[in-house]
Design a protein around this motif. Sequence first.
Motif, mmCIF file in Angstrom:
data_model
loop_
_atom_site.group_PDB
_atom_site.id
_atom_site.type_symbol
_atom_site.label_atom_id
_atom_site.label_comp_id
_atom_site.label_asym_id
_atom_site.label_seq_id
_atom_site.Cartn_x
_atom_site.Cartn_y
_atom_site.Cartn_z
ATOM 1 N N SER A 46 42.913 -2.304 64.625
ATOM 2 C CA SER A 46 43.268 -1.011 65.226
ATOM 3 C C SER A 46 43.807 -0.065 64.155
ATOM 4 C CB SER A 46 44.325 -1.198 66.312
ATOM 5 O OG SER A 46 45.578 -1.515 65.734
ATOM 6 N N GLU A 47 43.758 1.223 64.465
ATOM 7 C CA GLU A 47 44.294 2.227 63.545
ATOM 8 C C GLU A 47 45.782 2.001 63.316
ATOM 9 O OE1 GLU A 47 43.274 5.890 65.435
ATOM 10 O OE2 GLU A 47 41.230 5.869 64.659
ATOM 11 N N ALA A 48 46.496 1.620 64.358
ATOM 12 C CA ALA A 48 47.937 1.398 64.241
ATOM 13 C C ALA A 48 48.248 0.239 63.287
ATOM 14 C CB ALA A 48 48.533 1.131 65.614
ATOM 15 N N ILE A 88 44.648 7.619 58.794
ATOM 16 C CA ILE A 88 43.573 6.651 59.044
ATOM 17 C C ILE A 88 42.366 7.361 59.660
ATOM 18 C CG2 ILE A 88 42.939 4.529 60.259
ATOM 19 C CD1 ILE A 88 45.065 4.220 57.977
ATOM 20 N N GLU A 89 42.615 8.263 60.589
ATOM 21 C CA GLU A 89 41.519 9.002 61.226
ATOM 22 C C GLU A 89 40.786 9.885 60.230
ATOM 23 O OE1 GLU A 89 43.601 11.023 64.344
ATOM 24 O OE2 GLU A 89 43.520 9.298 65.699
ATOM 25 N N ALA A 119 50.214 0.711 59.758
ATOM 26 C CA ALA A 119 51.448 -0.032 59.491
ATOM 27 C C ALA A 119 51.347 -0.817 58.179
ATOM 28 C CB ALA A 119 51.753 -0.975 60.651
ATOM 29 N N ASP A 120 50.192 -1.417 57.917
ATOM 30 C CA ASP A 120 50.011 -2.195 56.686
ATOM 31 C C ASP A 120 50.171 -1.344 55.429
ATOM 32 O OD1 ASP A 120 49.611 -4.523 58.067
ATOM 33 O OD2 ASP A 120 47.430 -4.575 57.777
ATOM 34 N N TYR A 121 49.676 -0.114 55.469
ATOM 35 C CA TYR A 121 49.684 0.746 54.288
ATOM 36 C C TYR A 121 50.775 1.809 54.327
ATOM 37 C CZ TYR A 121 45.087 -1.282 53.324
ATOM 38 O OH TYR A 121 44.058 -2.139 53.067
#
Length: 143
Positions: free
Chosen positions: A118-120, A133-134, A124-126
């Motif tokens: 998911s985008e979330a 992200i979008e 969160a990772d980066y």
Amino acid sequence: MDALRTAIGYAQSAQRIDRLLLSKELRTDAGRLLLERYGELIDLSASGQLAMRRMFNEHLARVEWDEWQFPVRLYPFTSSGTDRSVAIAADVAFGRPVLARGGITTAAIVDRLDAGESEAEIAADYDLSIEDIEVAALYERAA
């Protein structure tokens, strides 16, 4: 090649430039050769017609230059057209497009999205926003 010969011929005869391709005033845009002279842009491909300076300046504003006036980073147009979310630099990720904030390649983000994350999760990772992200996904898929 014929258009290039015509442009060089025009520059030599009308503008008195012997080595056009070495001139610091030479610009290109979408296959056209332009010459910056006396505050005007001259379209050499169209035998000296004045070019649209405003449009050209919008593109040049997306280039970051170093102290020697060498282009070092490009911020390509993205979906919003005004932001500088995506950057391209020869010394970062081998010239691949990256998110300016974080330095993650747009391809890496799309690969993770395509794998089902998911985008979330990716944001969160980066330590990025979902908007970042979008933008990366839109840019990579449009390129």
